[in-house]
Design a protein around this motif. Sequence first.
Motif, PDB file in Angstrom:
ATOM      1  N   ARG A 126       0.839  -1.204   0.000  1.00  0.00           N
ATOM      2  CA  ARG A 126       0.000   0.000   0.000  1.00  0.00           C
ATOM      3  C   ARG A 126       0.871   1.249   0.000  1.00  0.00           C
ATOM      4  O   ARG A 126       0.667   2.166  -0.779  1.00  0.00           O
ATOM      5  CB  ARG A 126      -0.929   0.022   1.222  1.00  0.00           C
ATOM      6  CG  ARG A 126      -1.747   1.315   1.321  1.00  0.00           C
ATOM      7  CD  ARG A 126      -2.860   1.243   2.348  1.00  0.00           C
ATOM      8  NE  ARG A 126      -2.389   1.218   3.719  1.00  0.00           N
ATOM      9  CZ  ARG A 126      -2.171   2.302   4.475  1.00  0.00           C
ATOM     10  NH1 ARG A 126      -2.358   3.519   3.973  1.00  0.00           N
ATOM     11  NH2 ARG A 126      -1.760   2.178   5.713  1.00  0.00           N
ATOM     12  N   ARG A 127       1.873   1.261   0.871  1.00  0.00           N
ATOM     13  CA  ARG A 127       2.749   2.425   0.915  1.00  0.00           C
ATOM     14  C   ARG A 127       3.485   2.631  -0.403  1.00  0.00           C
ATOM     15  O   ARG A 127       3.596   3.738  -0.909  1.00  0.00           O
ATOM     16  CB  ARG A 127       3.791   2.288   2.028  1.00  0.00           C
ATOM     17  CG  ARG A 127       3.205   2.025   3.380  1.00  0.00           C
ATOM     18  CD  ARG A 127       3.757   2.967   4.410  1.00  0.00           C
ATOM     19  NE  ARG A 127       3.075   4.247   4.306  1.00  0.00           N
ATOM     20  CZ  ARG A 127       3.520   5.382   4.842  1.00  0.00           C
ATOM     21  NH1 ARG A 127       4.664   5.402   5.500  1.00  0.00           N
ATOM     22  NH2 ARG A 127       2.852   6.505   4.710  1.00  0.00           N
ATOM     23  N   ALA A 129       2.558   1.809  -3.300  1.00  0.00           N
ATOM     24  CA  ALA A 129       1.620   2.313  -4.298  1.00  0.00           C
ATOM     25  C   ALA A 129       1.329   3.793  -4.066  1.00  0.00           C
ATOM     26  O   ALA A 129       1.247   4.582  -5.007  1.00  0.00           O
ATOM     27  CB  ALA A 129       0.331   1.501  -4.281  1.00  0.00           C
ATOM     28  N   ASN A 130       1.215   4.174  -2.796  1.00  0.00           N
ATOM     29  CA  ASN A 130       0.975   5.581  -2.479  1.00  0.00           C
ATOM     30  C   ASN A 130       2.127   6.454  -2.962  1.00  0.00           C
ATOM     31  O   ASN A 130       1.927   7.484  -3.589  1.00  0.00           O
ATOM     32  CB  ASN A 130       0.797   5.771  -0.971  1.00  0.00           C
ATOM     33  CG  ASN A 130      -0.547   5.282  -0.465  1.00  0.00           C
ATOM     34  OD1 ASN A 130      -0.667   4.856   0.672  1.00  0.00           O
ATOM     35  ND2 ASN A 130      -1.572   5.328  -1.303  1.00  0.00           N
ATOM     36  N   PHE A 131       3.331   6.011  -2.688  1.00  0.00           N
ATOM     37  CA  PHE A 131       4.491   6.785  -3.110  1.00  0.00           C
ATOM     38  C   PHE A 131       4.604   6.822  -4.634  1.00  0.00           C
ATOM     39  O   PHE A 131       4.959   7.843  -5.222  1.00  0.00           O
ATOM     40  CB  PHE A 131       5.781   6.223  -2.491  1.00  0.00           C
ATOM     41  CG  PHE A 131       5.831   6.369  -0.988  1.00  0.00           C
ATOM     42  CD1 PHE A 131       5.231   7.443  -0.347  1.00  0.00           C
ATOM     43  CD2 PHE A 131       6.487   5.422  -0.206  1.00  0.00           C
ATOM     44  CE1 PHE A 131       5.276   7.582   1.041  1.00  0.00           C
ATOM     45  CE2 PHE A 131       6.534   5.561   1.185  1.00  0.00           C
ATOM     46  CZ  PHE A 131       5.920   6.640   1.803  1.00  0.00           C
TER      47      PHE A 131
ATOM     48  N   HIS B  86       1.262  12.406   2.279  1.00  0.00           N
ATOM     49  CA  HIS B  86       2.088  11.252   2.627  1.00  0.00           C
ATOM     50  C   HIS B  86       3.462  11.634   3.147  1.00  0.00           C
ATOM     51  O   HIS B  86       4.039  10.931   3.966  1.00  0.00           O
ATOM     52  CB  HIS B  86       2.248  10.319   1.429  1.00  0.00           C
ATOM     53  CG  HIS B  86       0.996   9.596   1.061  1.00  0.00           C
ATOM     54  ND1 HIS B  86       0.341   8.753   1.936  1.00  0.00           N
ATOM     55  CD2 HIS B  86       0.263   9.602  -0.072  1.00  0.00           C
ATOM     56  CE1 HIS B  86      -0.733   8.250   1.338  1.00  0.00           C
ATOM     57  NE2 HIS B  86      -0.813   8.758   0.126  1.00  0.00           N
ATOM     58  N   TYR B  87       4.003  12.723   2.637  1.00  0.00           N
ATOM     59  CA  TYR B  87       5.354  13.090   3.039  1.00  0.00           C
ATOM     60  C   TYR B  87       5.377  14.195   4.107  1.00  0.00           C
ATOM     61  O   TYR B  87       6.444  14.653   4.495  1.00  0.00           O
ATOM     62  CB  TYR B  87       6.163  13.554   1.819  1.00  0.00           C
ATOM     63  CG  TYR B  87       6.514  12.432   0.871  1.00  0.00           C
ATOM     64  CD1 TYR B  87       7.548  11.538   1.164  1.00  0.00           C
ATOM     65  CD2 TYR B  87       5.828  12.253  -0.334  1.00  0.00           C
ATOM     66  CE1 TYR B  87       7.886  10.508   0.293  1.00  0.00           C
ATOM     67  CE2 TYR B  87       6.149  11.226  -1.217  1.00  0.00           C
ATOM     68  CZ  TYR B  87       7.183  10.360  -0.893  1.00  0.00           C
ATOM     69  OH  TYR B  87       7.511   9.351  -1.762  1.00  0.00           O
ATOM     70  N   ARG B 126      -5.093  -0.234  -0.650  1.00  0.00           N
ATOM     71  CA  ARG B 126      -4.033  -0.717  -1.538  1.00  0.00           C
ATOM     72  C   ARG B 126      -4.564  -0.807  -2.961  1.00  0.00           C
ATOM     73  O   ARG B 126      -3.933  -0.333  -3.903  1.00  0.00           O
ATOM     74  CB  ARG B 126      -3.513  -2.095  -1.082  1.00  0.00           C
ATOM     75  CG  ARG B 126      -2.468  -2.667  -2.047  1.00  0.00           C
ATOM     76  CD  ARG B 126      -1.755  -3.888  -1.498  1.00  0.00           C
ATOM     77  NE  ARG B 126      -2.591  -5.064  -1.376  1.00  0.00           N
ATOM     78  CZ  ARG B 126      -2.741  -5.985  -2.333  1.00  0.00           C
ATOM     79  NH1 ARG B 126      -2.107  -5.850  -3.496  1.00  0.00           N
ATOM     80  NH2 ARG B 126      -3.516  -7.028  -2.137  1.00  0.00           N
TER      81      ARG B 126
END
Lengths: 187, 187
Positions: A126-127, A129-131, B86-87, B126
């Motif tokens: 998941r992470r 894909a987010n990035f 996210h960041y 996801r």
Amino acid sequence: MSVNLREHIEKIVPLTDDEFAFVLSHFTSKKLKKHQFLIQEGDTVDHSWFVVSGLIKASHTDESDKEHILQFAMEDWWVSDYQAYHYKTPATLSLSCLEDTEVLCLSLENSEKLCSELQKAEHFFRRKANFGYVALQQRILSLLTTSAKERYEQMLKQYPSLFQRVPKTLLASYLGVTRETLSRLSS
Amino acid sequence: MSVNLREHIEKIVPLTDDEFAFVLSHFTSKKLKKHQFLIQEGDTVDHSWFVVSGLIKASHTDESDKEHILQFAMEDWWVSDYQAYHYKTPATLSLSCLEDTEVLCLSLENSEKLCSELQKAEHFFRRKANFGYVALQQRILSLLTTSAKERYEQMLKQYPSLFQRVPKTLLASYLGVTRETLSRLSS
DNA sequence: AGAAGCATTTGACCTACATCACAAATATAC
DNA sequence: GTATATTTGTGATGTAGGTCAAATGCTTCT
């Protein structure tokens, strides 16, 4: 070497030795020579690949035979035709090796199995894909807002190693210009 | 209305009533008038939004004051400045309402909590991220391979409703051309 | 080492799209 | 319901980058 993969995953989730062994058991490994294809347009795509060493280009060739490069994948990058992979449609990209390359292969089936068996894996993906989503948004913004020259300089700064490893023609088609234009830009 | 959200999630994972109630408890709701901002460039972004009704534009304004639209978000779409989210960096996008709009708000904290407490949620996000990634890849490919006219026609086919709801100036800046060019294309 | 095939540069010319300017048509507000 | 702003269309002209073509350098393969 699976060390790469472990370090790569542990940047996001720490794993015990057992957990990593379990994760790794869902992968197979594959070595390819320069010029070999991982997939060609039209193929069925049921794997995603983690690049251990080498360099792969993901590209689409349009009706007038021009190649457009969507991604270069080097060490520690993931690559596939994700449209074909997630939607189970024929590939519209081809993936080919620009150098001798070693990859770890994860089938869609194993990926889903792994994610359902180990939540850490689902979290990791998941992470990632987010990035990945954020990175693509950045690229879109850069295509919308900047000139070819700025994109070229940006790329030179961000991935200097590519300029050693990849012919300019290919960089041009990643940036969305012709090789002639790129050549004029760099002087 | 949270019905939208439930149907939206259940396209990917079925939920019991209890599970959905649990999911929903992580959201808050918010109504905005046309022209209000959800975020402005420079803001801290700790939410992601699900659009229940209305229409939001996500855009970046460059040094020469030109606005570039990254996304229109209508009913059932998710939107945020995901880079900032996210960041944890300051927003480089602004999100503003093109119509009176209702959203469900999910904080990063609640999102992470929800995902760790309910694997179905992590699975849902996801998949959403995977599909989002594919959609952006398609947009990049279309920016690389097609002319403004083709992109315009493609958009007209894919999102006809936008043409009723959004001034042409904004469509132009989504497509990466000036409003004058778009006007000439449509005739 | 020599041949065959890629890669890169440079020139002349072309085209899609940008920019600037103004006018007409619609919205929105007082 | 008139005024003000916003949106859209169209012309004249500029420019980044494309196309085609030929010359020169580099690899790679036997």
